[in-house]
Motif scaffolding. Structure first.
Motif, PDB file in Angstrom:
ATOM      1  N   CYS A  23       1.088  -1.448   0.003  1.00  0.00           N
ATOM      2  CA  CYS A  23       0.063  -0.145  -0.216  1.00  0.00           C
ATOM      3  C   CYS A  23       1.154   1.253   0.184  1.00  0.00           C
ATOM      4  CB  CYS A  23      -0.462  -0.346   1.097  1.00  0.00           C
ATOM      5  SG  CYS A  23      -0.517  -0.155   2.604  1.00  0.00           S
ATOM      6  N   GLY A  24       2.215   1.396   0.430  1.00  0.00           N
ATOM      7  CA  GLY A  24       2.820   2.120   0.640  1.00  0.00           C
ATOM      8  C   GLY A  24       2.942   2.747   1.496  1.00  0.00           C
ATOM      9  N   ALA A  25       2.284   2.372   2.650  1.00  0.00           N
ATOM     10  CA  ALA A  25       2.583   3.042   3.640  1.00  0.00           C
ATOM     11  C   ALA A  25       4.028   3.306   4.629  1.00  0.00           C
ATOM     12  CB  ALA A  25       1.390   3.245   4.930  1.00  0.00           C
ATOM     13  N   ASP A  26       4.066   4.856   5.208  1.00  0.00           N
ATOM     14  CA  ASP A  26       5.398   4.538   5.437  1.00  0.00           C
ATOM     15  C   ASP A  26       5.331   3.630   7.214  1.00  0.00           C
ATOM     16  OD1 ASP A  26       6.488   6.249   4.592  1.00  0.00           O
ATOM     17  OD2 ASP A  26       5.432   7.382   5.319  1.00  0.00           O
ATOM     18  N   VAL A  27       5.972   2.755   7.416  1.00  0.00           N
ATOM     19  CA  VAL A  27       5.716   1.656   8.547  1.00  0.00           C
ATOM     20  C   VAL A  27       7.092   1.495   8.719  1.00  0.00           C
ATOM     21  CG1 VAL A  27       5.880  -0.927   9.134  1.00  0.00           C
ATOM     22  CG2 VAL A  27       4.272   0.238   7.599  1.00  0.00           C
ATOM     23  N   TYR A  28       7.271   1.188  10.590  1.00  0.00           N
ATOM     24  CA  TYR A  28       8.686   1.709  11.036  1.00  0.00           C
ATOM     25  C   TYR A  28       9.385  -0.345  10.441  1.00  0.00           C
ATOM     26  CZ  TYR A  28      11.331   0.466  15.651  1.00  0.00           C
ATOM     27  OH  TYR A  28      12.633   0.708  16.322  1.00  0.00           O
ATOM     28  N   VAL A  29      10.666   0.073  10.590  1.00  0.00           N
ATOM     29  CA  VAL A  29      11.464  -0.648  10.253  1.00  0.00           C
ATOM     30  C   VAL A  29      11.422  -1.988  10.853  1.00  0.00           C
ATOM     31  CG1 VAL A  29      12.698   0.888   9.411  1.00  0.00           C
ATOM     32  CG2 VAL A  29      13.901  -0.076  10.949  1.00  0.00           C
TER      33      VAL A  29
END
Length: 46
Positions: A23-29
């Motif tokens: 989805c392209g969302a920013d996610v914690y690594v």
């Protein structure tokens, strides 16, 4: 005293996130799942 030196931006915050492949969302690594779409994420080294 500072002679015009600019403080370099610390990009630690930027490096702490990656984009979800679905989805392209920013996610914690270190997240196991995307917080937006629930896709299981693969841990990446390096």
């Amino acid at each position: 005293m500072f002679s015009g030196r600019r403080r370099q931006r610390d990009d630690l915050f930027d490096r702490s996130f990656r984009s979800c492949d679905d989805c392209g969302a920013d996610v914690y690594v270190l997240a196991e799942d995307c917080k937006d779409c629930g896709t299981a994420l693969e841990l990446r080294a390096g």
